[in-house]
Design a protein around this motif. Structure first.
Motif, short mmCIF file in Angstrom:
data_model
loop_
_atom_site.label_atom_id
_atom_site.label_comp_id
_atom_site.label_asym_id
_atom_site.label_seq_id
_atom_site.Cartn_x
_atom_site.Cartn_y
_atom_site.Cartn_z
N ALA A 216 0.83 -1.20 0.00
CA ALA A 216 0.00 0.00 0.00
C ALA A 216 0.86 1.25 0.00
O ALA A 216 1.98 1.27 0.52
N ARG A 217 0.34 2.32 -0.57
CA ARG A 217 1.11 3.55 -0.74
C ARG A 217 1.59 4.13 0.58
O ARG A 217 2.63 4.77 0.64
N ASN A 218 0.84 3.92 1.65
CA ASN A 218 1.22 4.48 2.95
C ASN A 218 1.96 3.48 3.83
O ASN A 218 2.21 3.76 5.01
N ASP A 219 2.32 2.33 3.29
CA ASP A 219 3.07 1.32 4.05
C ASP A 219 4.54 1.74 4.09
O ASP A 219 5.17 1.92 3.05
N PRO A 220 5.13 1.89 5.28
CA PRO A 220 6.53 2.33 5.36
C PRO A 220 7.52 1.35 4.73
O PRO A 220 8.66 1.73 4.43
N ASN A 221 7.10 0.10 4.52
CA ASN A 221 7.97 -0.89 3.89
C ASN A 221 7.90 -0.85 2.36
O ASN A 221 8.65 -1.57 1.69
N ARG A 222 7.02 0.00 1.84
CA ARG A 222 6.93 0.14 0.39
C ARG A 222 8.08 1.04 -0.07
O ARG A 222 8.00 2.26 -0.09
N ILE A 223 9.18 0.40 -0.44
CA ILE A 223 10.37 1.12 -0.87
C ILE A 223 10.87 0.56 -2.19
O ILE A 223 10.51 -0.56 -2.58
N ASP A 224 11.71 1.32 -2.86
CA ASP A 224 12.41 0.84 -4.05
C ASP A 224 13.70 0.16 -3.62
O ASP A 224 14.49 0.74 -2.86
N ILE A 225 13.92 -1.04 -4.12
CA ILE A 225 15.17 -1.76 -3.86
C ILE A 225 15.99 -1.71 -5.14
O ILE A 225 15.52 -2.08 -6.21
N SER A 226 17.22 -1.25 -5.03
CA SER A 226 18.05 -0.95 -6.18
C SER A 226 19.06 -2.06 -6.44
O SER A 226 19.71 -2.56 -5.52
N TYR A 227 19.20 -2.43 -7.73
CA TYR A 227 20.12 -3.49 -8.13
C TYR A 227 21.11 -2.94 -9.17
O TYR A 227 20.71 -2.29 -10.14
N PRO A 228 22.41 -3.18 -8.98
CA PRO A 228 23.41 -2.58 -9.86
C PRO A 228 23.50 -3.24 -11.23
O PRO A 228 23.26 -4.45 -11.38
N VAL A 229 23.86 -2.45 -12.21
CA VAL A 229 24.21 -2.95 -13.54
C VAL A 229 25.66 -2.56 -13.81
O VAL A 229 26.55 -3.39 -13.74
N TRP A 230 25.90 -1.29 -14.08
CA TRP A 230 27.28 -0.78 -14.22
C TRP A 230 27.42 0.43 -13.32
O TRP A 230 26.64 1.38 -13.41
N GLY A 231 28.41 0.41 -12.46
CA GLY A 231 28.59 1.51 -11.52
C GLY A 231 27.86 1.23 -10.23
O GLY A 231 27.83 0.09 -9.73
N ASN A 232 27.21 2.26 -9.67
CA ASN A 232 26.60 2.18 -8.35
C ASN A 232 25.08 2.16 -8.44
O ASN A 232 24.51 2.38 -9.50
N THR A 233 24.44 1.90 -7.31
CA THR A 233 23.00 2.06 -7.20
C THR A 233 22.70 3.47 -6.71
O THR A 233 23.60 4.22 -6.36
N TRP A 234 21.41 3.84 -6.65
CA TRP A 234 21.08 5.25 -6.52
C TRP A 234 21.37 5.86 -5.16
O TRP A 234 21.44 7.07 -5.03
N GLU A 235 21.58 5.03 -4.15
CA GLU A 235 21.86 5.59 -2.83
C GLU A 235 23.36 5.80 -2.59
O GLU A 235 23.76 6.37 -1.57
N ASN A 236 24.17 5.41 -3.55
CA ASN A 236 25.63 5.45 -3.39
C ASN A 236 26.22 6.60 -4.21
O ASN A 236 26.26 6.55 -5.44
N PRO A 237 26.73 7.66 -3.56
CA PRO A 237 27.26 8.82 -4.30
C PRO A 237 28.70 8.65 -4.77
O PRO A 237 29.26 9.58 -5.37
N ALA A 238 29.30 7.50 -4.51
CA ALA A 238 30.71 7.31 -4.89
C ALA A 238 30.88 7.38 -6.41
O ALA A 238 29.97 7.06 -7.18
#
Length: 359
Positions: A216-238
């Motif tokens: 559900a839209r208001n469920d705190p567990n409703r998150i995007d889980i990121s998987y790498p292809v080339w480089g980093n995932t979106w939470e990694n600023p390196a």
């Protein structure tokens, strides 16, 4: 006549409507810019959403399948000198419904030009084989194959630490919305978004994909889980260094949803081929681990459509939500283009078709 002229000319809007406006707009550009995307790419099962609201109805304009076959926009949807289909979208533009970000993006329309079938009707959309009403849908799964280059992402973000900053989405597998959410489905979540992200001070960017838990839209567990292809995932600023993909560097993706499984393949010269597979009818992640926080039936009760183009998640909204990135932008395309307040993606291949079995 430029975009600002059209937006201000209300008498023209009332006289000839959106299609007429777009025709008038196209007549004022050079012949070199008038190559029609529908003559170079099969767009017979797509509509496109544009980053402006010329008909002043309060939401982004959509060009339907029939009109799309002869439609071109010299700024935001056109064929370039290399024969590529270009999608460009400013940081500040018209959006659909209450979404924060603008887009120049195709949406799968299995009905083609048969408007007797509604946009949200099963016959116009696809389902997984596990859906109990699968036989009512236009197709089971589907395949999207593309080769592209990201040529620009926003050069600014008021909140560079927020994950969507400096990103553009180049493909989606999007579930539809059902008003009463029967059996925990119909939340309009996305089991797939393919991203490109590049920080302004880094030579290369990263390609990755996100899976959204089907909650559900208001469920705190409703998150995007990121998987790498080339480089980093979106939470990694390196800095991704040589593992990353530069602006203008070509790469390919194939999204093949067959029966219940989504198979992803990514290729780029000089980089390793990357593959993923995930059963979308349960809560087992691409690494084979059960995600106790996800919907145990995955997306098995949902309906879907594929999308491709440029969905610019760097927007000008300033607020506490993680999607409000406060990127620069005026809404005047000439200024925003000059300042680098936009995203642009060029496709040399874009093919929509039926799913295929995978050994």
């Amino acid at each position: 006549m430029n975009t600002q002229d059209i937006l201000q000319n209300k008498s023209l809007i009332s006289l000839i409507g959106l299609t007429g406006i777009l025709t008038a707009y196209s007549c004022n550009v050079s012949s070199a810019e008038l190559q029609i995307p529908g003559e170079h790419f099969d767009l017979s099962r797509w509509k496109v959403t544009m980053p402006y609201d010329l008909d002043k109805n309060g939401k982004a304009d959509e060009i339907k399948v029939k009109e799309l076959q002869t439609f071109s926009d010299p700024d935001f949807f056109y064929i370039n000198g290399n024969g590529e289909l270009v999608f460009t979208v400013p940081n500040k533009g018209a959006t659909t419904s209450s979404l924060a970000s603008a887009r120049s993006e195709l949406r799968e329309m299995n009905r083609g030009i048969n408007t007797d079938i509604g946009t949200h009707d099963p016959a116009n959309n696809v389902a997984l084989a596990a859906n109990k009403n699968a036989d009512q849908f236009g197709a089971i799964g589907g395949k999207l194959s593309a080769t592209l280059r990201v040529n620009a992402v926003s050069l600014s973000a008021g909140y560079p630490e927020k994950q969507p900053a400096y990103t553009v989405v180049v493909a989606e597998f999007h579930s539809g919305k059902i008003a009463d959410h029967p059996e925990g489905f119909g939340w309009s979540n996305q089991p797939l978004k393919i991203y490109y992200k590049k920080f302004p001070d880094q030579a290369k960017g990263s390609v990755f994909w996100n899976y959204e838990r089907n909650l559900a839209r208001n469920d705190p567990n409703r998150i995007d889980i990121s998987y790498p292809v080339w480089g980093n995932t979106w939470e990694n600023p390196a800095d991704p260094g040589e593992q990353g993909i530069a602006l203008g560097e070509q790469f390919s993706y194939e999204v093949n949803i067959h029966e219940n499984t989504m198979y992803l393949t990514f290729q780029s010269e000089g980089h390793p081929e990357v593959k993923y597979s995930v059963d979308l009818s349960n809560n087992v992640d691409p690494y084979g681990k059960v995600d106790e926080l996800d919907n145990p039936k995955g997306y098995s009760g949902d309906w879907f459509f594929l999308k491709a183009g440029a969905y610019n998640e760097c927007n000008t909204n300033d607020g506490p939500s993680f999607v409000q990135t406060a990127c620069s932008g005026t809404g005047d395309w000439a200024i925003d283009k000059k300042n680098g307040d936009y995203a642009s993606v060029a496709f040399s291949k874009l093919v929509l078709g039926d799913s295929t079995p995978v050994n």
